[in-house]
Design an enzyme around this catalytic site. Structure first.
Site, PDB file in Angstrom:
ATOM      1  N   ARG A  23      15.582  88.327  25.249  1.00  0.00           N
ATOM      2  CA  ARG A  23      15.570  89.671  24.625  1.00  0.00           C
ATOM      3  C   ARG A  23      16.652  90.562  25.217  1.00  0.00           C
ATOM      4  O   ARG A  23      17.309  91.307  24.494  1.00  0.00           O
ATOM      5  CB  ARG A  23      14.197  90.323  24.792  1.00  0.00           C
ATOM      6  CG  ARG A  23      13.103  89.616  23.987  1.00  0.00           C
ATOM      7  CD  ARG A  23      11.730  90.173  24.313  1.00  0.00           C
ATOM      8  NE  ARG A  23      11.480  89.993  25.743  1.00  0.00           N
ATOM      9  CZ  ARG A  23      10.571  90.680  26.428  1.00  0.00           C
ATOM     10  NH1 ARG A  23       9.821  91.579  25.851  1.00  0.00           N
ATOM     11  NH2 ARG A  23      10.402  90.463  27.709  1.00  0.00           N
ATOM     12  N   ASN A  41       9.036  89.524  22.047  1.00  0.00           N
ATOM     13  CA  ASN A  41       8.380  88.229  22.141  1.00  0.00           C
ATOM     14  C   ASN A  41       7.206  88.208  21.179  1.00  0.00           C
ATOM     15  O   ASN A  41       6.548  89.233  20.985  1.00  0.00           O
ATOM     16  CB  ASN A  41       7.859  87.984  23.562  1.00  0.00           C
ATOM     17  CG  ASN A  41       8.956  87.641  24.548  1.00  0.00           C
ATOM     18  OD1 ASN A  41      10.046  87.231  24.174  1.00  0.00           O
ATOM     19  ND2 ASN A  41       8.678  87.811  25.822  1.00  0.00           N
TER      20      ASN A  41
END
Length: 98
Positions: A23, A41
């Site tokens: 990320r 996520n």
């Protein structure tokens, strides 16, 4: 030069993409390319999100998500859905959602 149209696309990346700073690298790449959106996520071990920007920049981000990712990640596949033209940005930056 004609300005390229703004598009929005949803994405989901499968493989080893959690616990490998995926990320953070995605956010950095989005900021570097000048696209906006978010990533997070998911409960089933993927990273999902949305990208908005000029079509050529979104294409570069899609290529990056499909092939590069973070150094420790292993990308099995990336899916892109709901690609559409937009009139204006919905997001101000590229963020990581928790």
């Amino acid at each position: 030069m004609a300005e390229s149209k703004l598009i929005s696309v949803d994405f989901e990346v499968f493989g080893i993409v959690q616990g490998v700073f995926f990320r953070k690298y995605t956010q950095d790449q989005g900021l570097k390319l000048g696209v906006v959106g978010w990533c997070r996520n998911t409960y089933h071990g993927t990273v999902a999100g949305q990208i908005e920007g000029p079509s050529h920049k979104v294409q570069q981000m899609k290529d990056w998500l499909r092939t590069t990712g973070s150094p420790s990640s292993r990308i099995d596949k990336a899916e892109f859905k709901n690609e559409k033209e937009i009139k204006e940005y919905t997001f101000k930056s590229f963020s990581i959602k928790h």
